[in-house]
Design a protein around this motif. Structure first.
Motif: not given
Ligand SMILES: Cc1cc2nc3c(=O)[nH]c(=O)nc-3n(C[C@H](O)[C@H](O)[C@H](O)COP(=O)(O)O)c2cc1C
Ligand code: SF4
Ligand code: FES
Lengths: 537, 82
Positions: A458-460, A463, A504, B74-78
């Protein structure tokens, strides 16, 4: 042994019992064959009038398969037993004393490894028939629940707060405070979810408990339900535990028949329903929000917090998510009192921790002790050094995201704060031991690789960071001539670790730097160019 | 039935704010007001407002990619991590 049998010193024929464990570890070491042999002997010699009990394991895995026979003095242990030894043991043994036999270990509870433990949560594991409700009750089971019925929801939560119990799944969050948050939510559908995903390397406490005393977990979950006002519980079990699955289902069905689960439990106005759900082999599904997604039937993607699961958890409802050991410690707290549990431990780490000794260790198994014992005592006194008989070089505590500790840190006491102060974690209490043949650079690389494989994606930072981490470590290890370039790569690795640690979304990416950095810090020589003979491909 | 979100027809969502600007996270429903100071700027927002949104209202730009005020965080890209 010189013993003259007299009437009052022999076990009545009706209660002659032979115990052989059905625990997965014991089975992997051959306990099923031993049990089969016991059964066929008991069938062919009905005059022995003994019954075979398949119990949980005592946790002394190097002695499995362990065979125990009850005598007036207590249970006598033999181990490790092979099928061909069984006839000898049973027929030499008259069920009334310790006999001399090369495999006889004496009274189980007098074995120093076992005797010195403080088994509160594991009090019945290895002793009772795991799925027998009457056996459970005759060993103090359901006392905590009975006490809980006499309390208000708030009083139950207060008792758990008083005990100082902190989550045993990894994050060590105070259980009472979590329950209070769920209790404070307005009355509505609430859930109790037990995290039985136990994905950490070298850990097996949850499994041993579920296979050896599943009813204590059931009781803990019912109490949790009473305390927050939840009438539905789920145990999220990893699919790699088929034996635990089978035992849990049998225990739940027996508890239901006995009136402890379902509507109007024990004749009260309370309802509590319990089901087991299986995971599908993803490490990240042990992370609580990912677990909830998976329980809802979705891909195990981590959720952003807030909202906390205690407020919006399973199906958006207030949910208690606790580890198996956290929940299984609750019946003791309710039966003996929060203060009695609190009396064990040190600092802010109260009660006992079931410690799992694994990896390259001579005496692997489960040791339940109050917080405060040092790693050294565990590794030497209980573990008895490396199985390989070589020098011990490194231990990893707290699963795949835990730091590697060098010998100079082994005097650290087992305590959440003490561990945090040296940049390490206690996690779920798993200790994995490595001898002097370990390549710590390979271990660091493995940590990144593990994160790459198990990341939810999900997060850069996690991942992509984990993939880059493997690449940078390879670059460091394969750089034989350019020292400046090597140092630049090391710096880059630190930079990447910073990004992962602070950027993260969850602890998967956030803690992967722990094993990497500790390996780099305490075992720097392993990252230097190796003589080319070792590098030959 | 599928409903589409259209900022022009749903003024309630973006109350006080300039509709051309994405504030990162949806507004908080709380009636309790809290005051915060970001980079020296004082601002009063409903309790539960994200830092990202409070900063945006105060005209402080925190770079973001996956956040939008018509989606839950959503908290995905940070990218917005500060
Ligand atoms: C990557 C990852 C894996 C986890 N795996 C487990 C697990 O297998 N079992 C567990 O109980 N907790 C696991 N946790 C911790 C849970 O998120 C959560 O903190 C725990 O279930 C809460 O229960 P407790 O308060 O009783 O410890 C994991 C966390 C992370 C970040
Ligand atoms: S840190 Fe990794 S596992 Fe956790 S949310 Fe981000 S991508 Fe998923
Ligand atoms: S903008 Fe904040 S995580 Fe993407």
């Amino acid at each position: 042994m010189n013993h003259s049998p007299s009437d009052d010193s022999s076990i009545p024929v009706a209660s002659r019992k032979i115990f052989v464990s059905l625990d997965t570890t014991a089975r992997s070491r051959g306990s099923d064959k031993v049990a089969k042999q016991v059964e066929s002997i008991l069938n062919s010699q009905p005059e022995l009038a003994a019954t075979l009990v398949r119990n949980g394991s005592r946790g002394m895995f190097w002695l499995e398969p362990l065979l125990e026979i009850n005598t007036p003095k207590g249970r006598v242990a033999y181990g490790p037993v092979k099928a061909e030894d069984v006839n000898d043991i049973i027929n030499l043994h008259c069920f009334d004393d310790v006999i001399e036999h090369p495999l006889c270990l004496g009274l189980t509870e007098e074995l120093p490894w076992f005797k010195s433990q403080q088994r509160l949560t594991f009090a019945r594991v290895g002793i009772i028939d795991p799925i027998d409700v009457d056996d459970y009750i005759s060993h103090g089971g359901f006392v905590g629940l009975t006490n809980a019925f006499a309390k208000t929801a708030q009083q139950i939560v207060d008792e758990v707060k008083e005990s100082g119990l902190r989550g045993r799944g990894g994050a060590a969050f105070p259980t009472g405070i979590k329950w209070q948050t769920v209790l404070n939510e307005p009355e509505q559908q609430k859930y109790i979810v037990c995290n039985a995903d136990e994905g950490d390397s070298g850990t097996f406490a949850d499994r041993m408990l579920m296979e050896g005393d599943p009813l204590v977990l059931v009781e803990g979950m019912i109490i949790a339900g009473l305390s927050v006002g939840a009438d539905q519980g789920y145990i999220y079990l990893r699919s790699e535990y088929p034996q635990a699955h089978d035992i849990l289902n049998k225990a739940i069905s027996n508890a239901k028949t006995a009136g402890y689960l379902g509507d109007n439990i024990c004749g009260t106005e309370h309802n509590f329903h319990l089901e087991v759900r299986l995971g599908a082999g993803a490490y990240i599904c042990g992370e609580e929000t990912s677990l909830l997604e998976s329980l809802e039937g979705k891909r195990g993607l981590v959720r952003a917090k807030p909202p906390l699961p205690a407020i919006e958890g399973l199906f958006g409802q207030p949910t208690v998510v606790n580890n198996v050991i956290s929940l299984a410690s609750v019946p003791y707290i309710l039966s003996h009192g929060g203060d009695s549990y609190r009396d064990f431990g040190m600092g802010r780490s109260r009660g006992t921790l079931p410690i799992q000794l694994a990896g390259n260790i001579a005496q692997g198994g489960l040791v339940e002790l109050a917080f405060g014992i040092s790693l050294n005592e565990l590794l030497q006194q209980y573990g008895n050094g490396c199985k390989s008989k070589r020098a011990m070089r490194s231990v990893q505590v707290g699963g795949p995201l835990g730091a590697y500790l060098p010998a100079e840190q082994w005097d650290t006491a087992l305590d959440y704060e003490e561990f945090a102060s040296i940049g390490a974690v206690l996690g779920h209490g798993g200790i994995v031991v490595f001898d002097d043949t370990v390549d710590m650079a390979a271990q660091a690389r493995f940590a990144m690789e593990f994160c790459e494989v198990e990341s939810c994606g999900k997060c850069t930072p996690c991942r992509i960071g984990a993939v880059r981490g493997v690449e940078v470590i390879d670059k460091i290890l394969n750089n034989e001539s350019d020292e400046q370039g090597r140092q630049d790569s090391v710096e880059l690795l630190h930079d990447l670790c910073d990004t992962m640690e602070f950027g993260s979304l969850c602890a998967m990416g956030g803690m992967t730097p722990f094993p990497v950095r500790s390996a780099l810090k305490y075992f720097p020589d392993d990252f230097l160019p190796q003589p080319s003979t070792q590098k030959a491909q | 039935m599928i409903t589409y979100y259209d900022p022009k027809t749903e003024p309630a969502v973006n109350q006080s704010a300039d509709l051309s600007k994405d504030l990162g996270t949806p507004p908080s429903k709380s009636t309790v007001q809290v005051s915060v100071q970001i980079d020296g700027v004082n601002i009063v927002v409903p309790e539960g407002t994200s830092v990202l949104r409070a900063a945006a209202i105060a005209d402080i730009n925190i770079p973001k990619l996956c956040a939008s005020d018509n989606l839950e965080a959503f908290g995905s890209c940070r990218l917005c991590a500060v």
